[in-house]
Design an enzyme around this catalytic site. Structure first.
Site, PDB file in Angstrom:
ATOM      1  N   HIS A   1       0.836  -1.199   0.000  1.00  0.00           N
ATOM      2  CA  HIS A   1       0.000   0.000   0.000  1.00  0.00           C
ATOM      3  C   HIS A   1       0.875   1.255   0.000  1.00  0.00           C
ATOM      4  CE1 HIS A   1       1.100  -0.377   4.247  1.00  0.00           C
ATOM      5  NE2 HIS A   1       0.933   0.942   4.308  1.00  0.00           N
TER       6      HIS A   1
ATOM      7  N   HIS B   1       5.447   6.693  -1.571  1.00  0.00           N
ATOM      8  CA  HIS B   1       6.257   5.501  -1.791  1.00  0.00           C
ATOM      9  C   HIS B   1       5.439   4.268  -1.438  1.00  0.00           C
ATOM     10  CE1 HIS B   1       6.733   6.179   2.537  1.00  0.00           C
ATOM     11  NE2 HIS B   1       6.976   4.883   2.631  1.00  0.00           N
TER      12      HIS B   1
END
Length: 199
Positions: free
Chosen positions: A62, A150
């Protein structure tokens, strides 16, 4: 008999057990491809330096939009409710995100997380983060402007310089409020909000 010294009792804080954060998740096909990349990086690291990294499980891949804190003994209901109110204020159209490089999130030369990162094609994530941040601040939650989009691939890998990777992209159509059970590698979805465009 000498007098015993009296020392005030030191407060002991309970270790955190629960985390709260907003996140976006890749679709199942994209997540499967990302998991293969993570496994490949771990195999390369072991061949190169005999370090065995730990790739993230496919269902835990995620992008964290906003971490709201770690807490001991459960999640505070007021923080959860403030987060839900902030999320309900977000009005954005779906967007495409693309990560095209891998990099270390550790200080050289120490091992640490290796992540997917991007440049221009992560602007939608910045916009979604900023929209959430505005709602959270209005709800009395301390602002936190720090945000580097990220996606963590694996932990405990040797430091590597940023390098290009096969682009990973997907359409972001929703975001979620997540409850992390710390130390158990478990995430629980508390609520989801679709991205349905400007009102």
């Amino acid at each position: 008999m000498p007098e015993q010294l009296w020392l005030p009792k030191l407060e002991t804080r309970s270790p955190p057990t629960d985390g709260l954060f907003f996140a976006v998740y890749p679709d199942a096909n994209t997540a499967a491809g990302i998991a293969k990349l993570a496994q490949q990086l771990c195999v390369e690291a072991q061949a190169r330096s005999r370090v065995r990294g730990k790739p993230l499980a496919v269902d835990r891949l995620h992008v964290t939009l906003r971490h709201l804190g770690n807490f001991a003994g459960g999640l505070p209901a007021d923080v959860v409710e403030a987060a839900k109110r902030a999320a309900a204020l977000v009005s954005m159209a779906p967007f495409t995100v693309e990560f095209d490089a891998v990099a270390s999130f550790a200080k050289r030369p120490r091992p640490g997380p290796v992540v997917l990162v991007g440049e221009h094609s992560v602007r939608g994530l910045h916009a979604l983060h900023d929209a959430l941040e505005a709602g959270l601040e209005a709800g009395g939650i301390e602002p936190d402007a720090r945000f580097t989009p990220h996606l963590t691939l694996a932990y405990g890998l040797p430091w590597i310089g940023r390098r290009p990777a096969e682009p990973v992209c997907w359409n972001v159509r929703e975001f979620a409020l997540m409850h992390s059970l710390l130390g158990q590698s478990r995430h629980i979805v508390l609520a989801r909000w679709p991205l349905v465009g400007q009102r």
